[in-house]
Design an enzyme around this catalytic site. Sequence first.
Site, PDB file in Angstrom:
ATOM      1  CB  THR A 134      -0.959   0.044   1.221  1.00 25.10           C
ATOM      2  OG1 THR A 134      -1.746  -1.128   1.233  1.00 25.10           O
ATOM      3  CG2 THR A 134      -1.873   1.243   1.211  1.00 25.10           C
ATOM      4  NE  ARG A 165      -7.628  -8.868   1.962  1.00 30.12           N
ATOM      5  CZ  ARG A 165      -6.881  -7.758   1.944  1.00 30.12           C
ATOM      6  NH1 ARG A 165      -6.470  -7.255   0.791  1.00 30.12           N
ATOM      7  NH2 ARG A 165      -6.545  -7.163   3.063  1.00 30.12           N
ATOM      8  CB  VAL A 166     -13.188  -5.366  -0.316  1.00 29.43           C
ATOM      9  CG1 VAL A 166     -13.172  -3.849  -0.146  1.00 29.43           C
ATOM     10  CG2 VAL A 166     -14.043  -5.764  -1.523  1.00 29.43           C
ATOM     11  N   GLY A 182      -1.239  -1.860   6.014  1.00 32.00           N
ATOM     12  CA  GLY A 182      -1.103  -3.048   6.858  1.00 32.00           C
ATOM     13  C   GLY A 182      -2.205  -4.035   6.512  1.00 32.00           C
TER      14      GLY A 182
END
Length: 282
Positions: A153, A181-182, A203
């Site tokens: 990220t 997946r979200v 994370g």
Amino acid sequence: MEQLIIHGGAGSLEGKIEHAQAMHDSLCKIWEESFDILQKGTAEETVCHAIRMLEDDPIFNAGTGSKLQADGQVRMSSALMDGTNNRFSGVINVQNIRNPIEAAALLSKEENTVLSGAQATEFCRKNGMDDYNPVTQERLEDYKKRCSGKHGTVGTVALDNEGHIFAGTSTGGIGYEIPGRVSDCPTVAGTYASTKAGVSCTGIGEQITQQAAAAKIVTRVEDGMPLHEAVTLTMSESNKFSYLYGLISLDSEGHVEVGKTEALDEVFYAFHDNNRIRTFFA
Ligand code: GLY
């Protein structure tokens, strides 16, 4: 007073210590170029610019260099929050575009501000975003080894000289996750801002979502808690569950705050401190 803080992901080294210098160099360059924009322009332009650059650098897990899901596909998510106008926009699991943050920025002008899957990709095409393959050889090798890194990220929070705060986050997910997946990134748990504060998280997305981390910290600041206390309290609540995540934040007075749970090794981030850019391995 303008303020800018960017991150390149929690635990993003994943043991690849040889990437540390490259991440430091990249964060410094992106911070400098983006801060130039902030001095002349808006927090929105700055956040979009910084995240575009982070997405374009394959060392980070967003845009080019995103991780692959368990079916071998890259699905990316990105969000942008305008703290002044209380406007959240984002894309969830968009495919084959270069810069998901551009899609989030386009959606901020629409009535329906969050799109997912094939319809998100279709929206990008209709708005002139070209077909683009974000897969890199290194991520493909990781996928073949079934690596699920749990991290990655990128994110940015900026305060401009008009007092506007914008937060943005972009991710390629955790790698080898269930297709579709979200993560937290395109939700208010991962990306949130108001007139008082802004937060971008990194994370394990499920844990960030369960803690409603970004929205909770911003709400605490709205209710009068200093940013430092709001971050510290939220981290200590997350430590009770041994959660693994980190975040960057700033408030309307230009204070910056970085948080990480005890279980997390490092967050790579950069901000301006006494005329120096500091990158940290928090
Ligand atoms: N925070 C990014 C993810 O969980 O995918």
